[in-house]
Scaffold this motif. Structure first.
Motif, PDB file in Angstrom:
ATOM      1  N   LYS A 346      -7.863  10.527   8.757  1.00  0.00           N
ATOM      2  CA  LYS A 346      -9.628  10.114   9.004  1.00  0.00           C
ATOM      3  C   LYS A 346      -9.674  11.058  10.378  1.00  0.00           C
ATOM      4  N   ILE A 347      -8.409  10.845  11.645  1.00  0.00           N
ATOM      5  CA  ILE A 347      -8.036  11.104  12.530  1.00  0.00           C
ATOM      6  C   ILE A 347      -7.702  12.164  13.422  1.00  0.00           C
ATOM      7  N   LYS A 348      -7.334  12.502  12.669  1.00  0.00           N
ATOM      8  CA  LYS A 348      -6.570  14.309  12.253  1.00  0.00           C
ATOM      9  C   LYS A 348      -7.498  14.758  11.766  1.00  0.00           C
ATOM     10  N   ASP A 349      -8.268  14.709  10.686  1.00  0.00           N
ATOM     11  CA  ASP A 349      -8.899  15.647   9.632  1.00  0.00           C
ATOM     12  C   ASP A 349     -10.604  15.356   9.090  1.00  0.00           C
ATOM     13  N   SER A 350     -10.960  14.641   9.387  1.00  0.00           N
ATOM     14  CA  SER A 350     -11.848  13.874   9.167  1.00  0.00           C
ATOM     15  C   SER A 350     -12.638  14.738   7.365  1.00  0.00           C
ATOM     16  N   ASN A 351     -12.381  15.785   7.555  1.00  0.00           N
ATOM     17  CA  ASN A 351     -13.194  16.799   6.115  1.00  0.00           C
ATOM     18  C   ASN A 351     -12.890  16.338   5.275  1.00  0.00           C
ATOM     19  N   LEU A 352     -10.918  16.118   4.940  1.00  0.00           N
ATOM     20  CA  LEU A 352     -10.293  16.087   4.397  1.00  0.00           C
ATOM     21  C   LEU A 352     -10.451  14.676   3.634  1.00  0.00           C
ATOM     22  N   ILE A 356     -12.203  11.790   0.449  1.00  0.00           N
ATOM     23  CA  ILE A 356     -11.125  11.237   0.065  1.00  0.00           C
ATOM     24  C   ILE A 356     -12.782  10.181  -0.927  1.00  0.00           C
ATOM     25  N   ILE A 357     -12.878   9.960   0.531  1.00  0.00           N
ATOM     26  CA  ILE A 357     -14.736   9.225   0.628  1.00  0.00           C
ATOM     27  C   ILE A 357     -16.036   9.578  -1.319  1.00  0.00           C
ATOM     28  N   ASN A 358     -15.866  10.328  -0.988  1.00  0.00           N
ATOM     29  CA  ASN A 358     -16.780  11.587  -1.898  1.00  0.00           C
ATOM     30  C   ASN A 358     -16.414  11.972  -2.793  1.00  0.00           C
ATOM     31  N   SER A 405      -0.230  11.023  -4.682  1.00  0.00           N
ATOM     32  CA  SER A 405      -0.916  11.820  -5.718  1.00  0.00           C
ATOM     33  C   SER A 405      -1.676  10.990  -6.796  1.00  0.00           C
ATOM     34  N   LYS A 406      -1.019   9.519  -7.552  1.00  0.00           N
ATOM     35  CA  LYS A 406      -0.937   8.409  -8.203  1.00  0.00           C
ATOM     36  C   LYS A 406      -2.184   8.011  -7.505  1.00  0.00           C
ATOM     37  N   PHE A 407      -2.451   7.800  -6.231  1.00  0.00           N
ATOM     38  CA  PHE A 407      -3.680   6.772  -5.518  1.00  0.00           C
ATOM     39  C   PHE A 407      -4.691   7.863  -5.413  1.00  0.00           C
ATOM     40  N   LEU A 408      -4.638   9.198  -5.938  1.00  0.00           N
ATOM     41  CA  LEU A 408      -5.685   9.646  -5.307  1.00  0.00           C
ATOM     42  C   LEU A 408      -6.184  10.149  -6.936  1.00  0.00           C
ATOM     43  N   LYS A 409      -6.083  10.058  -7.818  1.00  0.00           N
ATOM     44  CA  LYS A 409      -5.793  10.809  -9.527  1.00  0.00           C
ATOM     45  C   LYS A 409      -6.850   8.977  -9.814  1.00  0.00           C
ATOM     46  N   ALA A 410      -5.700   7.775  -9.270  1.00  0.00           N
ATOM     47  CA  ALA A 410      -6.310   6.416  -9.257  1.00  0.00           C
ATOM     48  C   ALA A 410      -7.736   6.118  -9.128  1.00  0.00           C
ATOM     49  N   LEU A 411      -7.679   6.507  -7.743  1.00  0.00           N
ATOM     50  CA  LEU A 411      -9.449   6.467  -6.922  1.00  0.00           C
ATOM     51  C   LEU A 411     -10.087   7.024  -7.959  1.00  0.00           C
ATOM     52  N   LEU A 450      -8.710  -0.609   0.167  1.00  0.00           N
ATOM     53  CA  LEU A 450      -8.416   0.282   1.031  1.00  0.00           C
ATOM     54  C   LEU A 450      -9.067   1.329   1.964  1.00  0.00           C
ATOM     55  N   ILE A 451     -10.020   1.243   1.086  1.00  0.00           N
ATOM     56  CA  ILE A 451     -11.057   2.418   1.634  1.00  0.00           C
ATOM     57  C   ILE A 451     -12.553   1.639   2.118  1.00  0.00           C
ATOM     58  N   LYS A 452     -12.706   0.609   2.104  1.00  0.00           N
ATOM     59  CA  LYS A 452     -13.848  -0.525   1.855  1.00  0.00           C
ATOM     60  C   LYS A 452     -13.593  -0.895   3.548  1.00  0.00           C
ATOM     61  N   ASN A 453     -11.971  -1.597   3.297  1.00  0.00           N
ATOM     62  CA  ASN A 453     -12.075  -2.168   5.190  1.00  0.00           C
ATOM     63  C   ASN A 453     -11.637  -1.053   5.992  1.00  0.00           C
TER      64      ASN A 453
END
Length: 460
Positions: A346-352, A356-358, A405-411, A450-453
């Motif tokens: 979030k700090i180093k690469d806001s685009n990345l 995740i958010i989108n 990897s598993k977290f991003l797939k679950a998200l 995690l994202i909500k917080n």
């Protein structure tokens, strides 16, 4: 780090000097005292490594020390905040008018004399520029007698010659005024020029030209903080990629100094100790910090980036229930790792982070690895020489290879009713002696806490 400027005690500005930079300032003061020609010094360091804090500490030390304040007059000029003004000399004189609260006589005199000189400088530049307004394509040649054209060209040439001479004289007059004011005051004048590398490329170069040709004289010192690498890009944008930037910059600087790289973990710990966190599980917090230190080093965080991490710790940790109680070993490690990663990108690469958010990525392992450069994370070391909670390298390998990897797939698939997050596809086992964990524990009512917080803290 900007907070340091507010906390800086005038009687001891280097009180919170973590990197022994007071020694650097004192050594240069010895050089300035022995100088008889005038010096232009560059202080080179990457963005966010504390250049502004350092030179403000340095200036405060001079102005509030009996050892220096009767020998030196200082003035601070933030180049980036003034680059909207077209002429750099006018920008400096205006800054003297606006921000010199003490109205020190030497700068008042420089400003007053400079105002008289800057007018012919500006008008000369304007006149020289207007010689280019004749559009040969639209000029009605038939309305001129052939014999009148050479006379017109000669007049333009004479005018340009006279105005160039006037410009040169004006510059010389200004240097003489500056030298006279310095001799009258009996003090060395030190100009601290900050954030040159962040300016418009043309302004940065023209400011260096002004300093070199108008201010370079006995008894006048310039300390210019910059990121030379970034300034080099600006110069190459104007003069081309094949420009010999180092050779070009040597024309302007008499001395170059590269600030030593600060100890970032030391800086983090110093900032962290000032945070008051209540009812927090200290072991969980240590695990979280261990991962943070890995990302700080692996992603080459600047000191300003670390300031942002401190901000998130201060406001995020009290929101996270996992930092307040005792949970399973695997769950504690995974949640700490994911928070450390999300804060870091979030700090180093806001685009990345926005991807995740989108959910702007394909739900397959190959695309996730490429998009989020997960292979690079494998090279990050999360082991340090102090106070490590996790020491097992196999656990780090599991975290780096599987968890993200598993977290991003679950998200990506959380809203799909046909997806079972309790299946082996979404299950984590970091160590044979630890409990296994399904990704479903990280989601509640199809939302990721995690994202909500993180998003809540973003909006504070």
């Amino acid at each position: 780090m900007r907070d340091n400027l507010l906390e800086m005690p005038k009687d001891n500005p280097f009180q919170n000097d973590l990197f022994d930079r007071k020694t650097i300032a004192e050594n240069f003061m010895k050089i300035f005292e022995a100088d008889e020609e005038g010096i232009i010094l560059s202080i080179d360091s990457a963005w966010g490594t504390g250049k502004t804090t350092f030179i403000k500490m340095w200036e405060t030390m001079i102005n509030n020390s009996n050892e220096y304040n009767d020998k030196y007059e200082t003035f601070y000029f933030n180049a980036w905040e003034n680059d909207y003004i077209q002429d750099p000399l006018l920008a400096i004189l205006t800054e003297i008018e606006v921000n010199d609260d003490k109205k020190r006589q030497v700068f008042e005199n420089i400003k007053n004399k400079g105002k008289k000189i800057v007018k012919p400088l500006l008008s000369t530049g304007l006149k020289l520029a207007t010689h280019g307004i004749i559009n040969i394509d639209s000029l009605q040649i038939d309305s001129y007698i052939k014999d009148e054209m050479p006379e017109l060209i000669e007049k333009i040439g004479d005018s340009m010659f006279e105005e160039t001479v006037e410009l040169k004289k004006s510059r010389q007059i200004f240097k003489e005024v500056l030298e006279k004011e310095q001799q009258t005051s009996g003090k060395t004048i030190i100009f601290f020029i900050d954030e040159l590398d962040r300016c418009r490329p043309t302004f940065a170069i023209e400011l260096l030209e002004v300093i070199k040709h108008l201010f370079s004289t006995k008894g006048v010192v310039f300390v210019i903080s910059l990121d030379k690498e970034q300034l080099s890009y600006s110069i190459q944008n104007i003069y081309g990629q094949n420009m010999n930037v180092d050779g070009y910059l040597r024309r302007f600087f008499d001395l170059d100094f590269k600030l030593p790289m600060p100890d970032k973990v030391q800086y983090f710990n110093n900032k962290y100790k000032n945070i008051e966190l209540k009812n927090i599980n200290l072991e969980t917090l240590k695990i979280f910090k261990q991962f943070l230190f890995g990302f700080i080093k692996g992603y080459n965080f600047s000191l300003r980036d670390i300031d942002k991490i401190i901000y998130y710790i201060k406001y995020l940790i009290p929101l996270v229930k996992e930092f307040q109680g005792s949970y399973g070993r695997t769950y504690t490690v995974v949640i700490s790792y994911l928070y450390a990663y999300l804060i870091s990108i979030k700090i180093k690469d806001s685009n990345l982070y926005r991807k995740i958010i989108n959910l702007d990525y394909e739900n397959n392992e190959t695309d996730i690895k490429l998009t989020f450069e997960l292979d690079n994370i494998k090279n990050i070391s999360f082991q340090h020489e102090f106070d490590d909670i996790i020491k097992n390298k196999n656990i780090f390998n599991k975290l780096n290879e599987e968890v993200l990897s598993k977290f991003l797939k679950a998200l990506k698939v959380i809203e799909d009713y046909n997806i079972n997050l309790e299946s082996n596809e979404f299950r984590i086992l970091l160590n044979d002696n630890w409990e296994s964990l399904s990704m479903g524990y990280l989601f509640y009512d199809k939302q990721c806490n995690l994202i909500k917080n993180l998003e809540f803290v973003e909006n504070i």
